[in-house]
Design a protein around this motif. Structure first.
Motif, PDB file in Angstrom:
ATOM      1  N   ALA A   1     -11.990  24.166  29.647  1.00 18.52           N
ATOM      2  CA  ALA A   1     -10.903  23.764  28.978  1.00 18.52           C
ATOM      3  C   ALA A   1     -10.008  22.858  29.848  1.00 18.52           C
ATOM      4  CB  ALA A   1      -9.952  24.563  28.675  1.00 18.52           C
ATOM      5  N   HIS A   2      -9.800  23.140  31.292  1.00 19.46           N
ATOM      6  CA  HIS A   2      -9.285  22.254  32.137  1.00 19.46           C
ATOM      7  C   HIS A   2      -9.874  20.794  32.041  1.00 19.46           C
ATOM      8  CE1 HIS A   2      -7.658  26.408  32.991  1.00 19.46           C
ATOM      9  NE2 HIS A   2      -6.868  25.769  33.910  1.00 19.46           N
ATOM     10  N   SER A   3     -11.192  20.765  32.347  1.00 18.51           N
ATOM     11  CA  SER A   3     -11.741  19.768  32.507  1.00 18.51           C
ATOM     12  C   SER A   3     -11.790  18.449  31.446  1.00 18.51           C
ATOM     13  CB  SER A   3     -13.350  20.083  32.794  1.00 18.51           C
ATOM     14  OG  SER A   3     -13.687  20.956  34.009  1.00 18.51           O
ATOM     15  N   GLN A   4     -11.875  19.288  29.983  1.00 22.62           N
ATOM     16  CA  GLN A   4     -11.553  18.331  29.016  1.00 22.62           C
ATOM     17  C   GLN A   4     -10.326  17.953  28.619  1.00 22.62           C
ATOM     18  OE1 GLN A   4     -13.778  20.374  25.835  1.00 22.62           O
ATOM     19  NE2 GLN A   4     -15.654  19.560  26.326  1.00 22.62           N
ATOM     20  N   THR A   5      -9.326  18.857  29.103  1.00 21.80           N
ATOM     21  CA  THR A   5      -7.968  18.221  28.827  1.00 21.80           C
ATOM     22  C   THR A   5      -7.819  17.289  29.886  1.00 21.80           C
ATOM     23  OG1 THR A   5      -7.037  20.481  28.557  1.00 21.80           O
ATOM     24  CG2 THR A   5      -5.643  19.006  29.334  1.00 21.80           C
ATOM     25  N   LEU A   6      -8.242  17.249  31.427  1.00 23.57           N
ATOM     26  CA  LEU A   6      -8.163  16.245  32.099  1.00 23.57           C
ATOM     27  C   LEU A   6      -8.875  14.879  31.718  1.00 23.57           C
ATOM     28  CD1 LEU A   6      -7.868  14.882  34.713  1.00 23.57           C
ATOM     29  CD2 LEU A   6      -9.810  15.857  35.603  1.00 23.57           C
ATOM     30  N   LEU A   7      -9.870  14.967  30.964  1.00 22.97           N
ATOM     31  CA  LEU A   7     -10.797  13.497  30.402  1.00 22.97           C
ATOM     32  C   LEU A   7      -9.973  13.268  29.192  1.00 22.97           C
ATOM     33  CD1 LEU A   7     -14.362  15.350  30.310  1.00 22.97           C
ATOM     34  CD2 LEU A   7     -13.613  13.483  32.010  1.00 22.97           C
ATOM     35  N   ARG A   8      -9.308  13.741  28.701  1.00 22.75           N
ATOM     36  CA  ARG A   8      -8.662  13.285  27.441  1.00 22.75           C
ATOM     37  C   ARG A   8      -7.380  12.379  28.029  1.00 22.75           C
ATOM     38  NH1 ARG A   8      -9.607  18.508  25.053  1.00 22.75           N
ATOM     39  NH2 ARG A   8     -11.100  18.309  23.145  1.00 22.75           N
ATOM     40  N   ARG A   9      -6.966  13.039  28.852  1.00 15.37           N
ATOM     41  CA  ARG A   9      -5.672  12.227  29.531  1.00 15.37           C
ATOM     42  C   ARG A   9      -5.947  10.987  30.414  1.00 15.37           C
ATOM     43  NH1 ARG A   9      -0.659  16.550  30.666  1.00 15.37           N
ATOM     44  NH2 ARG A   9      -0.877  17.529  28.795  1.00 15.37           N
ATOM     45  N   LEU A  10      -7.146  10.892  30.837  1.00 15.42           N
ATOM     46  CA  LEU A  10      -7.546   9.771  31.667  1.00 15.42           C
ATOM     47  C   LEU A  10      -7.612   8.492  30.874  1.00 15.42           C
ATOM     48  CD1 LEU A  10     -10.409  11.019  33.552  1.00 15.42           C
ATOM     49  CD2 LEU A  10      -8.357  10.343  34.702  1.00 15.42           C
ATOM     50  N   HIS A  11      -7.342   7.295  31.447  1.00 13.87           N
ATOM     51  CA  HIS A  11      -7.412   6.047  30.956  1.00 13.87           C
ATOM     52  C   HIS A  11      -9.042   5.725  30.644  1.00 13.87           C
ATOM     53  CE1 HIS A  11      -7.475   1.813  30.780  1.00 13.87           C
ATOM     54  NE2 HIS A  11      -6.291   1.702  30.382  1.00 13.87           N
ATOM     55  N   PRO A  12      -9.271   5.087  29.561  1.00 14.49           N
ATOM     56  CA  PRO A  12     -10.824   4.973  29.286  1.00 14.49           C
ATOM     57  C   PRO A  12     -11.328   4.213  30.663  1.00 14.49           C
ATOM     58  CG  PRO A  12      -9.530   4.163  27.563  1.00 14.49           C
ATOM     59  CD  PRO A  12      -8.592   4.440  28.383  1.00 14.49           C
ATOM     60  N   GLU A  13     -10.848   3.359  31.629  1.00 12.64           N
ATOM     61  CA  GLU A  13     -11.566   3.046  32.576  1.00 12.64           C
ATOM     62  C   GLU A  13     -11.813   3.970  33.607  1.00 12.64           C
ATOM     63  OE1 GLU A  13      -9.318  -0.222  34.094  1.00 12.64           O
ATOM     64  OE2 GLU A  13     -10.100  -1.767  32.439  1.00 12.64           O
ATOM     65  N   GLN A  14     -10.683   4.858  33.882  1.00  9.29           N
ATOM     66  CA  GLN A  14     -11.008   6.013  34.694  1.00  9.29           C
ATOM     67  C   GLN A  14     -11.884   7.098  34.057  1.00  9.29           C
ATOM     68  OE1 GLN A  14      -6.597   7.061  34.319  1.00  9.29           O
ATOM     69  NE2 GLN A  14      -6.572   6.852  36.597  1.00  9.29           N
TER      70      GLN A  14
END
Length: 270
Positions: free
Chosen positions: A99-112
């Motif tokens: 859950a932590h990992s996917q929350t981080l991914l959702r908040r990243l800019h597409p380039e990141q």
């Protein structure tokens, strides 16, 4: 004082514990968080002011960052992990709850997000695996004082990459070079090197050779169009480890491809 803080935490006297903790210097607070268990570390962390939370987090070594992130709520963990360079985000993702990992991914800019996925799927001995994400850039023509401000906010080491109006790489400058540059002089007059760079598919052996020859603290990673896609710091190479199994002549860290597949499969992002 550590014993008093830990005892107050054990007895549920959180106000008294925080009164004592707030008297500690940053390095002492970091040692305290590393000594207590995850539950008490979370209690301490949540009661700190936001500015001190960030300072504490970045003072911890990687294993203790992982431990703290796993103890926090996904949204809290993502907020702290967002400013980290790509190679550290990769290593955090390996041990954080899904859950932590996917929350981080959702908040990243597409380039990141794209850079993070590339790093997860990259060979362990390749530049892409260890490079940091897109660093702060400055456009030629900007005054020296603006470049100094940009460099002071960078987490990519003591280098600032200079690009032209089309985003093509022109060279890099350092803090020492900018300090000697007049405030109104254009930043390109402070460029100290424009020739040394790496490509995403280069190996770490070539990177080490380039660092030895150039003496630079960091090198830009450029694509075929000469655009910046990342930066590799010399300090980062000291943390690399030969691990994993060989596939097609490249060494891969076990589980990284599977991790990338699992993390990105559940998201509507690319």
């Amino acid at each position: 004082m550590f014993e008093s803080i830990i005892e107050n935490l054990r007895l549920g006297r959180y106000g008294q514990a925080m009164d004592l903790a707030n008297r500690l210097q940053d390095d002492e607070l970091s040692r305290l968080v590393q000594e207590v268990d995850s539950t008490r570390a979370r209690l301490l962390f949540r009661r700190l002011p936001p500015k001190r939370q960030r300072a504490l987090f970045f003072s911890l070594d990687l294993p203790n960052r992982r431990r703290l992130l796993a103890a926090l709520e996904p949204s809290e963990a993502a907020e702290l992990a967002l400013p980290l360079p790509t190679h550290e985000q990769v290593r955090l993702l390996e041990e954080c709850p899904r859950a932590h990992s996917q929350t981080l991914l959702r908040r990243l800019h597409p380039e990141q997000r794209h850079a993070l996925r590339r790093a997860l799927e990259a060979p362990a001995n390749g530049v892409t695996r260890w490079m940091r994400g897109l660093p702060p850039l400055i456009t030629a023509g900007a005054p020296g004082r603006a470049a100094c401000r940009r460099l002071s906010r960078s987490r990519h080491g003591d280098v600032l990459l200079v690009v032209d109006g089309k985003g093509l790489y022109l060279g890099l400058t350092t803090g020492a070079s900018l300090a000697a540059l007049a405030d109104e002089k254009p930043v390109e007059q402070g460029v100290v090197d424009s020739s040394w760079h790496l490509r995403p598919d280069d190996g770490l052996r070539r990177a080490r050779r380039y660092f030895k020859r150039s003496g630079l603290p960091a090198l830009p990673v450029l694509d075929a169009q000469h655009r910046v896609v990342g930066v590799l710091a010399a300090a980062d190479l000291r943390t690399t480890r030969a691990a994993g199994r060989t596939r097609g002549g490249q060494r891969w860290l076990p589980g990284r491809l599977a991790l990338a597949s699992v993390l990105f499969r559940g998201l509507s992002v690319k």
